[in-house]
Design a protein around this motif. Structure first.
Motif, PDB file in Angstrom:
ATOM      1  N   VAL A 196       0.870  -1.182   0.000  1.00 60.76           N
ATOM      2  CA  VAL A 196       0.000   0.000   0.000  1.00 60.76           C
ATOM      3  C   VAL A 196       0.900   1.222   0.000  1.00 60.76           C
ATOM      4  N   ALA A 197       0.579   2.206  -0.854  1.00 56.59           N
ATOM      5  CA  ALA A 197       1.365   3.436  -0.888  1.00 56.59           C
ATOM      6  C   ALA A 197       0.502   4.614  -0.446  1.00 56.59           C
ATOM      7  N   LEU A 198       1.062   5.397   0.448  1.00 60.46           N
ATOM      8  CA  LEU A 198       0.433   6.664   0.839  1.00 60.46           C
ATOM      9  C   LEU A 198       1.225   7.760   0.129  1.00 60.46           C
ATOM     10  N   LEU A 199       0.568   8.427  -0.820  1.00 65.55           N
ATOM     11  CA  LEU A 199       1.231   9.492  -1.585  1.00 65.55           C
ATOM     12  C   LEU A 199       0.726  10.832  -1.089  1.00 65.55           C
ATOM     13  N   VAL A 200       1.610  11.572  -0.470  1.00 63.84           N
ATOM     14  CA  VAL A 200       1.181  12.841   0.125  1.00 63.84           C
ATOM     15  C   VAL A 200       2.112  13.967  -0.319  1.00 63.84           C
ATOM     16  N   SER A 201       1.570  14.867  -1.155  1.00 64.09           N
ATOM     17  CA  SER A 201       2.392  15.959  -1.667  1.00 64.09           C
ATOM     18  C   SER A 201       1.552  17.207  -1.844  1.00 64.09           C
ATOM     19  N   GLY A 202       2.146  18.226  -2.447  1.00 69.81           N
ATOM     20  CA  GLY A 202       1.434  19.476  -2.693  1.00 69.81           C
ATOM     21  C   GLY A 202       0.316  19.322  -3.717  1.00 69.81           C
ATOM     22  N   GLY A 203       0.416  18.290  -4.543  1.00 72.11           N
ATOM     23  CA  GLY A 203      -0.585  18.105  -5.585  1.00 72.11           C
ATOM     24  C   GLY A 203      -1.499  16.915  -5.353  1.00 72.11           C
ATOM     25  N   HIS A 204      -1.108  16.016  -4.451  1.00 70.54           N
ATOM     26  CA  HIS A 204      -1.851  14.761  -4.320  1.00 70.54           C
ATOM     27  C   HIS A 204      -1.960  14.243  -2.900  1.00 70.54           C
ATOM     28  N   THR A 205      -3.055  13.577  -2.616  1.00 72.02           N
ATOM     29  CA  THR A 205      -3.205  12.815  -1.383  1.00 72.02           C
ATOM     30  C   THR A 205      -3.913  11.531  -1.778  1.00 72.02           C
ATOM     31  N   LEU A 206      -3.179  10.434  -1.775  1.00 74.54           N
ATOM     32  CA  LEU A 206      -3.724   9.187  -2.309  1.00 74.54           C
ATOM     33  C   LEU A 206      -3.307   8.010  -1.458  1.00 74.54           C
ATOM     34  N   LEU A 207      -4.211   7.052  -1.338  1.00 77.02           N
ATOM     35  CA  LEU A 207      -3.848   5.740  -0.806  1.00 77.02           C
ATOM     36  C   LEU A 207      -4.074   4.751  -1.942  1.00 77.02           C
ATOM     37  N   VAL A 208      -3.038   4.030  -2.320  1.00 73.92           N
ATOM     38  CA  VAL A 208      -3.127   3.150  -3.482  1.00 73.92           C
ATOM     39  C   VAL A 208      -2.604   1.769  -3.137  1.00 73.92           C
ATOM     40  N   GLU A 209      -3.303   0.764  -3.625  1.00 70.86           N
ATOM     41  CA  GLU A 209      -2.780  -0.594  -3.495  1.00 70.86           C
ATOM     42  C   GLU A 209      -2.009  -0.926  -4.771  1.00 70.86           C
ATOM     43  N   GLY A 249       6.299  14.726  -0.843  1.00 74.75           N
ATOM     44  CA  GLY A 249       7.005  15.680   0.008  1.00 74.75           C
ATOM     45  C   GLY A 249       6.550  15.678   1.457  1.00 74.75           C
ATOM     46  N   VAL A 250       5.244  15.477   1.706  1.00 77.14           N
ATOM     47  CA  VAL A 250       4.727  15.494   3.073  1.00 77.14           C
ATOM     48  C   VAL A 250       5.260  14.288   3.870  1.00 77.14           C
ATOM     49  N   GLY A 251       5.708  13.261   3.143  1.00 78.84           N
ATOM     50  CA  GLY A 251       6.319  12.091   3.771  1.00 78.84           C
ATOM     51  C   GLY A 251       7.586  12.439   4.549  1.00 78.84           C
ATOM     52  N   ALA A 252       8.099  13.645   4.332  1.00 77.44           N
ATOM     53  CA  ALA A 252       9.291  14.074   5.063  1.00 77.44           C
ATOM     54  C   ALA A 252       8.937  14.562   6.475  1.00 77.44           C
ATOM     55  N   PHE A 264      14.040  10.529  -3.722  1.00 78.82           N
ATOM     56  CA  PHE A 264      13.095   9.780  -4.557  1.00 78.82           C
ATOM     57  C   PHE A 264      11.659   9.922  -4.058  1.00 78.82           C
ATOM     58  N   CYS A 265      11.516  10.556  -2.889  1.00 74.05           N
ATOM     59  CA  CYS A 265      10.221  10.758  -2.267  1.00 74.05           C
ATOM     60  C   CYS A 265       9.501  11.925  -2.934  1.00 74.05           C
ATOM     61  N   THR A 266      10.239  13.016  -3.123  1.00 72.55           N
ATOM     62  CA  THR A 266       9.661  14.197  -3.766  1.00 72.55           C
ATOM     63  C   THR A 266       9.812  14.040  -5.283  1.00 72.55           C
ATOM     64  N   ASP A 267       9.306  15.030  -6.033  1.00 73.06           N
ATOM     65  CA  ASP A 267       9.373  14.924  -7.494  1.00 73.06           C
ATOM     66  C   ASP A 267      10.818  14.759  -7.944  1.00 73.06           C
ATOM     67  N   ASN A 268      11.036  13.826  -8.855  1.00 73.21           N
ATOM     68  CA  ASN A 268      12.389  13.573  -9.370  1.00 73.21           C
ATOM     69  C   ASN A 268      12.267  12.879 -10.718  1.00 73.21           C
ATOM     70  N   ALA A 269      13.377  12.794 -11.435  1.00 68.33           N
ATOM     71  CA  ALA A 269      13.330  12.182 -12.767  1.00 68.33           C
ATOM     72  C   ALA A 269      13.802  10.736 -12.747  1.00 68.33           C
ATOM     73  N   ALA A 270      14.440  10.305 -11.646  1.00 74.33           N
ATOM     74  CA  ALA A 270      14.882   8.913 -11.568  1.00 74.33           C
ATOM     75  C   ALA A 270      13.666   7.994 -11.658  1.00 74.33           C
TER      76      ALA A 270
END
Lengths: 229, 336
Positions: free
Chosen positions: B132-145, B270-273, B299-305
């Motif tokens: 399960v991924a919790l994606l928390v940033s300035g543009g998104h708040t998502l819980l995804v399996e 980013g909020v994961g920080a 790799f947590c915040t926006d990146n190109a990797a």
């Protein structure tokens, strides 16, 4: 000499291939769809000219002013192709492309090029033909309310560009003369190619990463008042 | 096979190159946050203007760092084509697609959020699917399996503001700069945890969706009620706000773990920080035997990797972008 030219600053999407003096071009009115069609257009003009990308000597693009996303699209495509093929770049004013087209099509030697800039303003500049039959900028490119346009034009000057559609009356008044105008004219890659030729010949080029838009309008963001209570 | 990745969906210009065998070879990023800080948030037109200035030189820097040549060593170009800011996306997609066209190499358009979901796979200790991924940033708040690559189920998302956006807006109310997350975290440390009790939005309701708009209004009303809040008042408000957000994210994450039966939670964005969020998730879920993974901050915040990595995965499964520059400001994760 062979080079590509791209112009996407207004609702017209166009590309051209300059092929040893001959110009092969394509142009389409495609508002909001330039991004979808422009690379296929490049591929077609290259195929018509039997020219491979590796045979190009450079790339020219309409750097604006015009729609922000449009001029950035031309700049980003130019950078992509130029970086891949290590090509020199010539940025050409989209207003100048309008002026050059008016000379090539109507034989005029002075043009007041004017593109609707929205927000009750126009991008405007005066051009004069030089001895090389190239339209030269007189003064500077401006973004300004049509009623504040301040130019001294001759009797045979011609008005060109989308700014002449909503503001013809005001612009004619500012010119102080009843000059002919073509409000349907849009900047096209064919004339970007014409304008780029002497600059390629003289080596007046920039590097791939210097292929940047010329916006003219810079006041694009307002700083907020702090909502601190 | 080597893939060049480009990310320009919001306010970071980023470029990376990844190798099928050797992994990440180089990655660089230019953050625009200083540019947007005086506006209290990302100004789309300014973001686009900066991307077009920075992207080309950044590609050159990455190629120099990796000691590679674009024409000889790159086999494909991947770029974020959505979701994100249209003008910003257009710069990366326009340059990336044209680069691939002129190199005669394939292009792959990738989904920004999918790239985030799979970012943990960039690490040596990569989690195993499903997670399960919790994606928390300035543009998104998502819980995804994440069941496997390209098989995702969105379990919950914000019905209004993204959590990072709420941090930014509350920071503005408190007279702090952008981005708001780190500044609120700092101020909250001096706050009294018992003074204000802010609502935990939607935790009493079933389901895994979030809402932060009401909480934001609650902060504004609290500040108004204080008249002219002093430094301690502000710190107390920051503390109550941070506690409410962290609690909400923790409760919903635990619920998502319970719902899916997954044993791994990956926190990205980013909020994961946020330190308190990290502590609380580790504590509660750790006790339940759940592995909580925080990818490295880069790799947590926006990146190109992450974009190059997803490009490579997509390429391996046969994905190819047509000769068209396509961008989508909205793009559902389940449509990839």
């Amino acid at each position: 000499m062979k080079y590509l030219a791209i112009e996407t600053a207004t609702e017209c999407c166009s590309v051209a291939l300059f092929h040893d003096g001959e110009i092969i071009s394509e142009s389409e009115l495609a508002p909001l769809r330039h991004n979808e069609i422009v690379l296929s257009m490049c591929e077609r003009v290259l195929a018509k000219g039997e020219t491979g990308l590796s045979q190009l000597d450079g790339i020219a693009f309409g750097c604006g002013p015009g729609a922000f996303t449009g001029v950035r699209l031309a700049a980003s495509i130019t950078q992509g192709i130029a970086l891949a093929q290590d090509l020199p770049v010539v940025p050409v004013s989209s207003l100048a492309a309008l002026a050059q087209a008016a000379h090539c099509r109507h034989g005029v030697s002075q043009v007041l090029a004017c593109i609707d800039a929205r927000m009750q303003e126009v991008y405007v500049a005066l051009y004069q033909l030089d001895e090389e039959r190239i339209m030269r900028l007189q003064g500077e490119e401006q973004v300004i309310a049509p009623a504040r346009v301040d130019v001294d034009v001759g009797e045979d000057c011609m008005g060109c560009g989308s700014g002449w559609k909503p503001y013809a009356e005001i612009l004619l008044k500012r010119c102080g003369k009843s000059i002919a105008f073509d409000a349907d004219a849009l900047p096209q890659a064919e004339f970007v190619a014409v304008l780029a030729q002497p600059r390629f010949e003289r080596g007046e080029t920039v590097s791939p990463t210097e292929a940047l838009p010329v916006y003219v309008r810079h006041d694009v963001a307002q700083k907020p008042k702090s909502r601190t209570v | 096979m080597r893939v060049l990745g480009i990310e320009t969906s919001c306010d970071e210009t980023a470029v990376a190159v990844i190798c099928e065998r050797q992994g990440l070879l180089a990655h660089h990023l230019f953050s625009q946050s200083a540019l947007h800080s005086e506006y209290g948030g990302v100004v789309p037109e300014l973001a686009s203007r900066d991307h077009i200035r920075k992207l080309g030189p950044l590609i050159q820097t990455v190629m120099r760092t990796a000691q590679l040549s674009l024409s000889e060593d790159i086999d494909a170009i991947a770029y974020t084509s959505g979701p994100g800011l249209m003008g910003a996306l257009m710069v990366g997609a326009g340059l990336g697609r044209s680069l691939a066209f002129a190199l005669g190499k394939p292009a792959v358009a990738v989904h920004h959020m999918e790239a985030h979901l799979l970012a943990p796979l960039l690490e040596d200790a990569a989690p195993e699917c499903p997670y399960v991924a919790l994606l928390v940033s300035g543009g998104h708040t998502l819980l995804v399996e994440v069941r496997s690559v390209a098989r995702y189920t969105v379990l919950g998302e914000s019905i209004d503001d993204a959590v990072g956006e709420a941090f930014d807006k509350v920071a503005l109310m408190l007279g702090l700069g952008y981005p708001g997350g780190p500044q609120i975290q700092r101020l909250a440390k001096q706050g009294d945890p018992g003074r204000f009790e802010f609502p935990r939005p939607m935790v009493k309701r079933a389901g895994l969706d979030f809402s932060f708009s009401g909480l934001k209004t609650h902060v504004l009303n609290t500040l108004k009620g204080l008249g002219k809040p002093g430094p301690q008042d502000r710190a107390d408000v920051a503390r109550a706000f941070e506690d409410a957000v962290v609690d909400t994210l923790r409760i919903k994450s635990a619920r998502a773990i319970e719902h899916t039966g997954s044993k791994t939670l990956v926190v990205a964005g980013g909020v994961g920080a946020n330190r308190k969020l990290r502590q609380q998730l580790m504590q509660q879920l750790g006790e339940q035997g759940v592995k909580v993974i925080f990818p490295a901050p880069e790799f947590c915040t926006d990146n190109a990797a992450m974009v190059a990595q997803l490009g490579l995965l997509r390429l391996q499964s046969g994905s190819r972008e047509p000769l068209s520059i396509r961008v989508q400001s909205r793009w559902a994760l389940e449509e990839v």
